[in-house]
Design a protein around this motif. Structure first.
Motif, PDB file in Angstrom:
ATOM      1  N   UNK A   1      45.520  29.703  44.845  1.00 18.95           N
ATOM      2  CA  UNK A   1      46.727  30.265  45.280  1.00 18.95           C
ATOM      3  C   UNK A   1      46.067  31.515  46.391  1.00 18.95           C
ATOM      4  N   UNK A   2      47.175  32.020  46.961  1.00 19.82           N
ATOM      5  CA  UNK A   2      46.649  33.261  48.216  1.00 19.82           C
ATOM      6  C   UNK A   2      46.193  34.431  47.333  1.00 19.82           C
ATOM      7  N   UNK A   3      47.192  34.637  46.214  1.00 16.54           N
ATOM      8  CA  UNK A   3      46.604  35.718  45.321  1.00 16.54           C
ATOM      9  C   UNK A   3      46.813  35.100  43.815  1.00 16.54           C
TER      10      UNK A   3
ATOM     11  N   UNK B   1      45.312  36.806  51.321  1.00 19.11           N
ATOM     12  CA  UNK B   1      44.315  35.879  51.134  1.00 19.11           C
ATOM     13  C   UNK B   1      43.170  36.377  50.322  1.00 19.11           C
ATOM     14  N   UNK B   2      42.900  35.562  49.205  1.00 18.30           N
ATOM     15  CA  UNK B   2      41.519  35.611  48.522  1.00 18.30           C
ATOM     16  C   UNK B   2      41.602  36.654  47.482  1.00 18.30           C
ATOM     17  N   UNK B   3      42.780  37.169  46.812  1.00 16.44           N
ATOM     18  CA  UNK B   3      42.890  38.132  45.918  1.00 16.44           C
ATOM     19  C   UNK B   3      43.042  37.545  44.486  1.00 16.44           C
TER      20      UNK B   3
ATOM     21  N   UNK C   1      36.734  34.782  44.402  1.00 12.91           N
ATOM     22  CA  UNK C   1      38.134  34.755  45.191  1.00 12.91           C
ATOM     23  C   UNK C   1      37.445  35.116  46.745  1.00 12.91           C
ATOM     24  N   UNK C   2      38.040  34.129  47.738  1.00 14.31           N
ATOM     25  CA  UNK C   2      37.609  34.222  49.067  1.00 14.31           C
ATOM     26  C   UNK C   2      38.687  33.888  50.079  1.00 14.31           C
ATOM     27  N   UNK C   3      38.875  34.982  50.913  1.00 21.05           N
ATOM     28  CA  UNK C   3      39.946  34.992  51.770  1.00 21.05           C
ATOM     29  C   UNK C   3      39.676  33.696  52.904  1.00 21.05           C
TER      30      UNK C   3
ATOM     31  N   UNK D   1      45.035  43.206  51.600  1.00 24.99           N
ATOM     32  CA  UNK D   1      44.095  43.532  50.567  1.00 24.99           C
ATOM     33  C   UNK D   1      42.689  42.934  50.712  1.00 24.99           C
ATOM     34  N   UNK D   2      41.766  43.470  50.340  1.00 26.55           N
ATOM     35  CA  UNK D   2      40.459  43.259  50.813  1.00 26.55           C
ATOM     36  C   UNK D   2      39.296  43.103  49.647  1.00 26.55           C
ATOM     37  N   UNK D   3      39.844  42.412  48.358  1.00 24.18           N
ATOM     38  CA  UNK D   3      39.048  42.420  47.296  1.00 24.18           C
ATOM     39  C   UNK D   3      39.631  41.355  46.280  1.00 24.18           C
ATOM     40  N   UNK D   4      38.722  41.177  45.205  1.00 23.98           N
ATOM     41  CA  UNK D   4      39.126  40.511  44.166  1.00 23.98           C
ATOM     42  C   UNK D   4      40.317  41.191  43.288  1.00 23.98           C
TER      43      UNK D   4
END
Length: 365
Positions: A213-215, A264-266, A286-288, A294-297
């Motif tokens: 998913x995106x998140x 993305x990537x959360x 998880x990679x954007x 948001x900037x992390x898993x």
């Protein structure tokens, strides 16, 4: 004078009597599910045999169960009739059609299980204002807006389902302030939000697999104009596997998650939540693939800019958060108002939580 004694009926006997008087209808392909639901009325059990049914259905009576032969064996798909005057999906145009709609005055105790709902322009399963709704062993595949969407309801259970390919949430509880909910043992993939706990409280979110998913999972306290009061409080998020969430949402006007900010990537985010316990989750890889607010898993943040609140009094305990980019965790909250213990991560913000010589901050490499 002899005494007249009133017979005492035990609760189990009442339940047995109810089961015996409830009507059971069996429906086969080519027959109308809607006709069976309407004719059988409250308390009925409608059983669908194996096959494909091309219609949209509306459960408008309480105590009803709609049961198929199992996902992939009983399939509900568009192409047939739509019930007259069926309530439309919240905030959607009249031409948007959901597969199963549960909605009506004082509707309670409804169960939907054992089928695939695929390809509808609205939600796969949509319940609104229901006291006690259970969605079990349902595949919601390729429904345009939502997979399983429960709104302004209580006693919400979504268990053992698979939800994929929706523009917003695969599984979502929205504005259920006292949901007493259980979201367990589901798999979600290829949605903007794998599992979305939107202004809903008192929910247990356990043992889910959210990937692609995106998140993977979003718990969001955000107040919308014209909507009920918001808040996400007293939830449990435990034993989930949140991995490989690398799609991009909120980037295209009509694309995935179009109404929200870019994400993305959360794996998991708590935004403006109060007293949420996050324990024994695996949040990894998880990679954007696009822009993200948001900037992390794993993210904790405020929703004040969106009409919500700061994240307060959350407990983050014994989680494994590894292999995410650009960071494993991002804690944009007052750390004095959070409790962290026993978590494993490789890199995060604030970085000093991992640079300590002891584990007093609750984070270690």
């Amino acid at each position: 004078m002899s005494q007249v004694r009133t017979a005492q009926v035990r609760p189990a006997e009442v339940r047995t009597a109810e089961v015996r008087t409830a009507e059971v209808r069996t429906v086969g392909p080519g027959e109308s599910i809607q006709r069976a639901l309407d004719e059988a009325g409250p308390g009925a059990s409608v059983v669908l045999t194996e096959g494909t049914y091309t219609e949209s259905v509306w459960i408008r009576h309480g105590g009803v169960s709609l049961t198929g032969a199992g996902p992939g064996r009983t399939v509900l798909a568009p192409g047939g009739g739509v019930p007259a005057d069926v309530p439309r999906l919240h905030d959607a145009t009249e031409d948007v059609v959901s597969g199963v709609t549960v909605f009506g005055d004082a509707v309670a105790g409804v169960r939907v299980e054992g089928l695939t709902v695929a390809g509808f322009t609205g939600a796969g399963v949509y319940a609104h204002s229901v006291a006690g709704v259970s969605v079990r062993d349902v595949e919601a595949r390729g429904n345009a807006v939502w997979g399983v969407y429960l709104r302004e309801s209580s006693g919400c259970e979504v268990t053992g389902c698979r939800a994929s390919g929706s523009q917003y949430g695969g599984v979502a509880l929205s504005f259920c302030p006292d949901s007493d909910g259980l979201v367990a043992d589901n798999e979600t993939t290829a949605n903007a939000f794998g599992i979305f706990i939107d202004n809903s409280s008192g929910t247990r979110v356990v043992r889910n697999d959210c990937h692609g998913n995106a998140i993977g999972m979003l718990l969001l306290n955000q107040v919308y104009e014209g909507e009920p009061a918001g808040g996400v409080r007293d939830c449990l998020v435990a034993g989930n596997d949140l991995h490989g969430n690398d799609l991009a949402a909120g980037a295209e006007p009509d694309g995935l998650g179009a109404a929200g900010p870019p994400i993305s990537g959360v794996g998991l985010a708590l935004i403006g939540t109060h007293r949420v316990t996050v324990v024994d989750n695996h949040i990894h890889d998880n990679h954007p693939s696009g822009e993200s607010v948001m900037g992390a898993g794993f993210v904790i943040g405020s929703s004040k800019d969106w009409g919500g609140d700061d994240a307060l009094d959350n407990h983050v305990l014994w989680n494994r958060i590894t292999g995410n980019t650009p960071l494993d965790f991002q804690l944009g909250a007052d750390l004095a108002r959070q409790t962290c213990a026993g978590n494993v991560a490789g890199k995060g913000d604030p970085a000093e939580l991992l640079d300590r010589d002891d584990a007093a901050g609750g984070w270690r490499r």
